[in-house]
Scaffold this active site. Sequence first.
Site, PDB file in Angstrom:
ATOM      1  N   HIS A  56       0.852  -1.189   0.000  1.00 15.19           N
ATOM      2  CA  HIS A  56       0.000   0.000   0.000  1.00 15.19           C
ATOM      3  C   HIS A  56       0.882   1.231   0.000  1.00 15.19           C
ATOM      4  O   HIS A  56       2.091   1.167   0.294  1.00 15.19           O
ATOM      5  CB  HIS A  56      -0.946   0.022   1.216  1.00 15.19           C
ATOM      6  CG  HIS A  56      -0.274   0.411   2.498  1.00 15.19           C
ATOM      7  ND1 HIS A  56      -0.012   1.714   2.831  1.00 15.19           N
ATOM      8  CD2 HIS A  56       0.222  -0.348   3.509  1.00 15.19           C
ATOM      9  CE1 HIS A  56       0.589   1.751   4.002  1.00 15.19           C
ATOM     10  NE2 HIS A  56       0.758   0.507   4.442  1.00 15.19           N
ATOM     11  N   CYS A  57       0.306   2.350  -0.345  1.00 15.43           N
ATOM     12  CA  CYS A  57       1.001   3.639  -0.195  1.00 15.43           C
ATOM     13  C   CYS A  57      -0.006   4.557   0.474  1.00 15.43           C
ATOM     14  O   CYS A  57      -0.681   4.127   1.415  1.00 15.43           O
ATOM     15  CB  CYS A  57       1.494   4.158  -1.550  1.00 15.43           C
ATOM     16  SG  CYS A  57       0.187   4.300  -2.774  1.00 15.43           S
TER      17      CYS A  57
END
Length: 565
Positions: free
Chosen positions: A510-511
Amino acid sequence: MNKRILIVGGVAGGASAAARIRRLDEKAEIIMFEKGPHVSFSNCSLPYHLSGIVEDSDSLVLMNPETFKQRYKIEARVHSEVIQINRKRKTITVKDLLSDKTYEEPYDKLILSPGATPIRPKAIQGIEKPHVFTVRNVLDIEHLNNYIKQKQVKDIAVVGGGFIGVEVAENLRLANYNVTLIEFANQIMTPFDYDMAQILHKEMADNGVHLIVNDGLAKIGEDFVETHSGKKFAAQAVVLAIGVRPETSLAEEAGLEIGETGAIKVDSNYVTSDPDIYAVGDAVEVYHRILHKPTRLALAGPAQKQARAAANHIYGIPNRNLGVIGSSSIHLFNLNAASTGINARTAEASGFHFDSVYVMPSDKVGLMPDSNVMHFKLVYEKPTGRILGAQAIGKGNVDKRIDVIAAMITMNGTLEDLRDLELTYSPMLGTARDVVHHAALVALNQLNGVYREVKVSQVRELVEKNAYIIDARERREYEAGHLKNAVNIPLSEFRNRLDEIPKDRPVYIHCRSGQRSYNMVMALQHLGYTNVYNISGSYLGICLYEYFNDLAGDREKIVTEYNFN
Ligand SMILES: Cc1cc2nc3c(=O)[nH]c(=O)nc-3n(C[C@H](O)[C@H](O)[C@H](O)COP(=O)(O)OP(=O)(O)OC[C@H]3O[C@@H](n4cnc5c(N)ncnc54)[C@H](O)[C@@H]3O)c2cc1C
């Protein structure tokens, strides 16, 4: 001979039908009967009187009987309740509520638009108390507003987290009351999926509404309410907004057919089981064009369209009835929210083969003032890519995006159609690749197996299982808050740190919003990784998803710090 057309109900459906009939026939005798003191008022604006956004309750009334008469030669009889339909004689019996006298009026055609009544369950202890209110018309809102002002009420319980309950709670809060909103289900605003509803929950909590979900109202005391779970909340006034029941009593007593949803059954021209009687609005059953079954839809737009269609049909003008898809919008404190079609929950319950994507692009070019994240969820059918529904929440023009999707659904559009749609763009108004395009592209990637993703709702389990999660944001972003067991390998560094990324177990990435993690997923796949997943919603979505439920503080947080920027 001139037609004599009688209408029961003088607001959204009734007044629209009357005005349309006049445009089609200058000679018709049109009489509209309304049991209340007002015709043609803005039901949808009622809650805004509580905050003072609509300062003067008189302005909620858009037209009075005199204006109807002068402008349109329509007779609007207020305080006039239609108490019976005498189908054999083709008359209605009307009770003048001021004089208590009853009389009959003959009709050639009769249109029923009596709306829907707020539900007041008798089983709730204290429901008959004078400080328990419902909101349907101008008198109701004046009554509530006067009561809370005169009695100097401080605490108000609003029961029910649908449109009306949420709008009433918001406007009472804006007027500085202490508001507790109690909702029986696990979320408010059921047109939204649970993940999207969390954003609304946070907005309520951030703005000081005490929101209780998963609990129902059990008892109303003099200055408190008690829930099923036994919790007590201070409340010197209670607003019930737990749903509406279609007004079918007149129709039922007249032997008109009632549909399987409990509303009046009509054909595609809004003719009831009696060819001389039409019915429209909240009181009727409509056809859901995605679910292919009868449904009820208590909204103003459909009521007005149906009224026009019924009037047209009386005059032999053909209608096209496509059924409904259910498009709606709401403003909530600093957010706008809108939805159309079906959500993932309904798609699941209805046995669709479907999937969804949750994206959060900017609603305008980032350099521009007022550029904000827009949370957007798109639901589509597999493998056809047919668009089934969408939900959008943000500070910007969510309604524009949802209206685009509503048009797409109506035209049986697919993800490809949405991707190729040529939309307008200017930096102050949007982005060259609009939010809806972004969603279509992500959904097409998913549909075509370009990459795989897990939903934001699955993240807690991944963290608890100690799954291998990469946080692809920069170090300073990670340090400001992160998933408890996530490894920080920024997109800008990962090509030099491949030896840290395992190939023998699933890798979840994820970011902040999904953009950087998508790039990393694609790169890793090209580098021979076969078990890589993008986390839909990313860190922002995870924080929003977890925040409201964490407020209670009785479970372990999976993030070190929330970060909503
Ligand atoms: C607080 C509130 C907010 C809303 N917000 C929105 C919104 O933001 N967007 C949206 O799309 N919709 C909204 N709605 C719903 C929308 O107002 C209704 O869907 C719409 O008004 C339905 O039109 P109708 O003609 O069927 O019923 P109504 O507009 O309710 O009119 C029915 C009228 O018939 C009268 N009547 C009933 N029985 C009789 C009888 N026997 N004799 C004489 N008169 C009778 C009633 O007194 C009533 O005034 C809201 C509703 C409320 C109450």
